[in-house]
Design a protein around this motif. Structure first.
Motif, mmCIF file in Angstrom:
data_model
loop_
_atom_site.group_PDB
_atom_site.id
_atom_site.type_symbol
_atom_site.label_atom_id
_atom_site.label_comp_id
_atom_site.label_asym_id
_atom_site.label_seq_id
_atom_site.Cartn_x
_atom_site.Cartn_y
_atom_site.Cartn_z
ATOM 1 N N PRO A 85 1.029 -1.170 -0.065
ATOM 2 C CA PRO A 85 0.058 0.000 -0.058
ATOM 3 C C PRO A 85 1.091 1.378 -0.185
ATOM 4 O O PRO A 85 1.826 1.236 0.592
ATOM 5 C CB PRO A 85 -0.941 -0.094 1.315
ATOM 6 C CG PRO A 85 -0.714 -1.639 1.653
ATOM 7 C CD PRO A 85 0.612 -1.982 1.266
ATOM 8 N N ALA A 86 0.459 2.154 -0.852
ATOM 9 C CA ALA A 86 1.343 3.503 -1.044
ATOM 10 C C ALA A 86 0.434 4.603 -1.600
ATOM 11 O O ALA A 86 -0.618 4.371 -2.126
ATOM 12 C CB ALA A 86 2.384 3.244 -1.907
ATOM 13 N N GLY A 87 0.822 5.853 -1.274
ATOM 14 C CA GLY A 87 0.157 6.884 -1.814
ATOM 15 C C GLY A 87 0.972 8.167 -1.835
ATOM 16 O O GLY A 87 1.786 8.328 -0.916
ATOM 17 N N LYS A 88 0.514 9.215 -2.470
ATOM 18 C CA LYS A 88 1.309 10.511 -2.288
ATOM 19 C C LYS A 88 0.833 11.193 -1.147
ATOM 20 O O LYS A 88 -0.484 11.081 -0.791
ATOM 21 C CB LYS A 88 0.860 11.369 -3.653
ATOM 22 C CG LYS A 88 -0.314 11.977 -3.892
ATOM 23 C CD LYS A 88 -0.402 12.832 -4.916
ATOM 24 C CE LYS A 88 -1.699 13.639 -5.145
ATOM 25 N NZ LYS A 88 -1.844 14.507 -4.099
ATOM 26 N N LEU A 89 1.736 12.204 -0.546
ATOM 27 C CA LEU A 89 1.524 13.108 0.393
ATOM 28 C C LEU A 89 0.344 14.361 -0.060
ATOM 29 O O LEU A 89 0.812 14.905 -1.117
ATOM 30 C CB LEU A 89 2.819 13.576 0.964
ATOM 31 C CG LEU A 89 3.750 12.902 1.355
ATOM 32 C CD1 LEU A 89 5.045 13.467 1.726
ATOM 33 C CD2 LEU A 89 3.316 12.311 2.987
ATOM 34 N N ASP A 90 -0.578 14.458 0.790
ATOM 35 C CA ASP A 90 -1.293 15.795 0.580
ATOM 36 C C ASP A 90 -0.390 16.995 0.946
ATOM 37 O O ASP A 90 0.700 16.866 1.679
ATOM 38 C CB ASP A 90 -2.634 15.652 1.511
ATOM 39 C CG ASP A 90 -3.480 14.683 0.953
ATOM 40 O OD1 ASP A 90 -3.364 14.369 -0.447
ATOM 41 O OD2 ASP A 90 -4.195 14.124 1.691
ATOM 42 N N PRO A 91 -0.900 18.219 0.465
ATOM 43 C CA PRO A 91 0.036 19.365 0.837
ATOM 44 C C PRO A 91 0.073 19.498 2.492
ATOM 45 O O PRO A 91 -0.775 19.230 3.383
ATOM 46 C CB PRO A 91 -0.814 20.418 0.360
ATOM 47 C CG PRO A 91 -1.559 19.857 -0.744
ATOM 48 C CD PRO A 91 -1.821 18.484 -0.363
ATOM 49 N N ASN A 92 1.175 19.558 3.009
ATOM 50 C CA ASN A 92 1.562 19.821 4.208
ATOM 51 C C ASN A 92 1.348 18.606 5.343
ATOM 52 O O ASN A 92 1.232 18.639 6.470
ATOM 53 C CB ASN A 92 0.935 21.206 4.695
ATOM 54 C CG ASN A 92 1.375 22.408 4.058
ATOM 55 O OD1 ASN A 92 2.495 22.623 3.760
ATOM 56 N ND2 ASN A 92 0.305 23.084 3.685
ATOM 57 N N LEU A 103 -2.918 3.265 4.306
ATOM 58 C CA LEU A 103 -2.817 1.829 4.670
ATOM 59 C C LEU A 103 -4.461 1.591 4.841
ATOM 60 O O LEU A 103 -4.943 0.702 4.431
ATOM 61 C CB LEU A 103 -2.247 1.486 6.023
ATOM 62 C CG LEU A 103 -2.329 0.107 6.721
ATOM 63 C CD1 LEU A 103 -1.758 -0.750 5.572
ATOM 64 C CD2 LEU A 103 -1.624 0.101 7.793
ATOM 65 N N GLU A 104 -5.088 2.344 5.549
ATOM 66 C CA GLU A 104 -6.428 2.080 6.031
ATOM 67 C C GLU A 104 -7.332 2.347 4.564
ATOM 68 O O GLU A 104 -8.147 1.394 4.276
ATOM 69 C CB GLU A 104 -7.000 3.024 7.044
ATOM 70 C CG GLU A 104 -8.456 2.760 7.459
ATOM 71 C CD GLU A 104 -9.056 3.334 8.630
ATOM 72 O OE1 GLU A 104 -10.004 3.220 8.838
ATOM 73 O OE2 GLU A 104 -8.372 4.344 9.022
ATOM 74 N N GLU A 105 -7.046 3.245 3.819
ATOM 75 C CA GLU A 105 -7.946 3.594 2.541
ATOM 76 C C GLU A 105 -7.856 2.343 1.599
ATOM 77 O O GLU A 105 -8.723 2.009 1.096
ATOM 78 C CB GLU A 105 -7.325 4.902 1.876
ATOM 79 C CG GLU A 105 -7.917 6.077 2.469
ATOM 80 C CD GLU A 105 -7.167 7.284 1.776
ATOM 81 O OE1 GLU A 105 -7.393 8.351 2.247
ATOM 82 O OE2 GLU A 105 -6.462 7.301 0.711
ATOM 83 N N GLU A 106 -6.601 1.886 1.407
ATOM 84 C CA GLU A 106 -6.397 0.966 0.457
ATOM 85 C C GLU A 106 -6.451 -0.671 1.009
ATOM 86 O O GLU A 106 -6.733 -1.469 0.124
ATOM 87 C CB GLU A 106 -4.739 0.670 -0.233
ATOM 88 C CG GLU A 106 -4.608 2.149 -0.960
ATOM 89 C CD GLU A 106 -3.133 1.872 -1.669
ATOM 90 O OE1 GLU A 106 -2.634 1.244 -1.772
ATOM 91 O OE2 GLU A 106 -3.028 3.051 -2.435
#
Length: 194
Positions: A85-92, A103-106
């Protein structure tokens, strides 16, 4: 061998390239592309194509001595891949918070705490993307909530199955391979390589 005293400029590292001009080429939802004109250490100029990325997180989640993975289609590769599981950082956004969220979203799994394994640049020759890798254990079920354009299947692999998936090319991305080696080292030594 180079004589460093002749090649160093005041306030500049030996191999540093000084940007003299930046031209924005593209600004997208995830990345931007710019063209930089730089002065090289020997005084000549060159251009550099640079991809800017907000950074990302990846989570090595272990449940019952199995690595939780997601399989999804990767358009850039033209095939499905098995990845952690992985994803990009949101601003700040702080990387640890993003890791818990992704982790929870995916996968629908919640972690009470994470262990930071390390961070690495994915392609430093042309991109500034950095991935922060975490390990998660002692997980509990939460609620899966993927993005509307995200279609994936969650499964779990033993270390032997993960290595076989790597041999088959089903696992071929740097974050998942790095996580697999970190997990293997943990099994051999009893601690995460931090």
């Amino acid at each position: 061998m180079m004589n460093t005293s002749n090649n160093e400029r005041v306030g500049q590292h030996l191999f540093e390239e000084v940007t003299t001009e930046t031209k924005s080429i593209y600004n997208g939802k995830i990345i931007s592309l710019q063209l930089d004109t730089v002065t090289l250490p020997n005084g000549s100029t060159a251009t550099r194509e640079i991809v800017r990325h907000p950074g990302a997180v990846a989570v090595l989640a272990i449940v019952n001595n199995k690595m939780i993975v997601v399989e999804q289609y990767r358009k850039a590769l033209g095939k499905s891949q098995v990845e952690i599981p992985a994803g990009k950082l949101d601003p700040n956004e702080q990387p640890e918070h993003a890791a818990l969220r992704e982790l929870e979203e995916e996968t629908g799994l919640k972690a009470s705490h994470l262990t930071r394994i390390g961070s690495f640049y994915t392609s430093p020759g042309f991109a500034d993307e950095i991935i922060h890798l975490y390990a998660a254990e002692d997980l509990e079920q939460g609620e899966m909530n993927t993005d509307e354009d995200e279609f994936l299947e969650v499964s779990a692999l033993t270390i032997e199955e993960a290595y076989e998936a790597m041999r088959q090319g089903r696992i071929s991305d740097a974050k998942t391979i790095s996580a697999l080696y970190a997990w293997h080292l943990r099994q051999l030594t009893g601690s995460w390589p931090v």
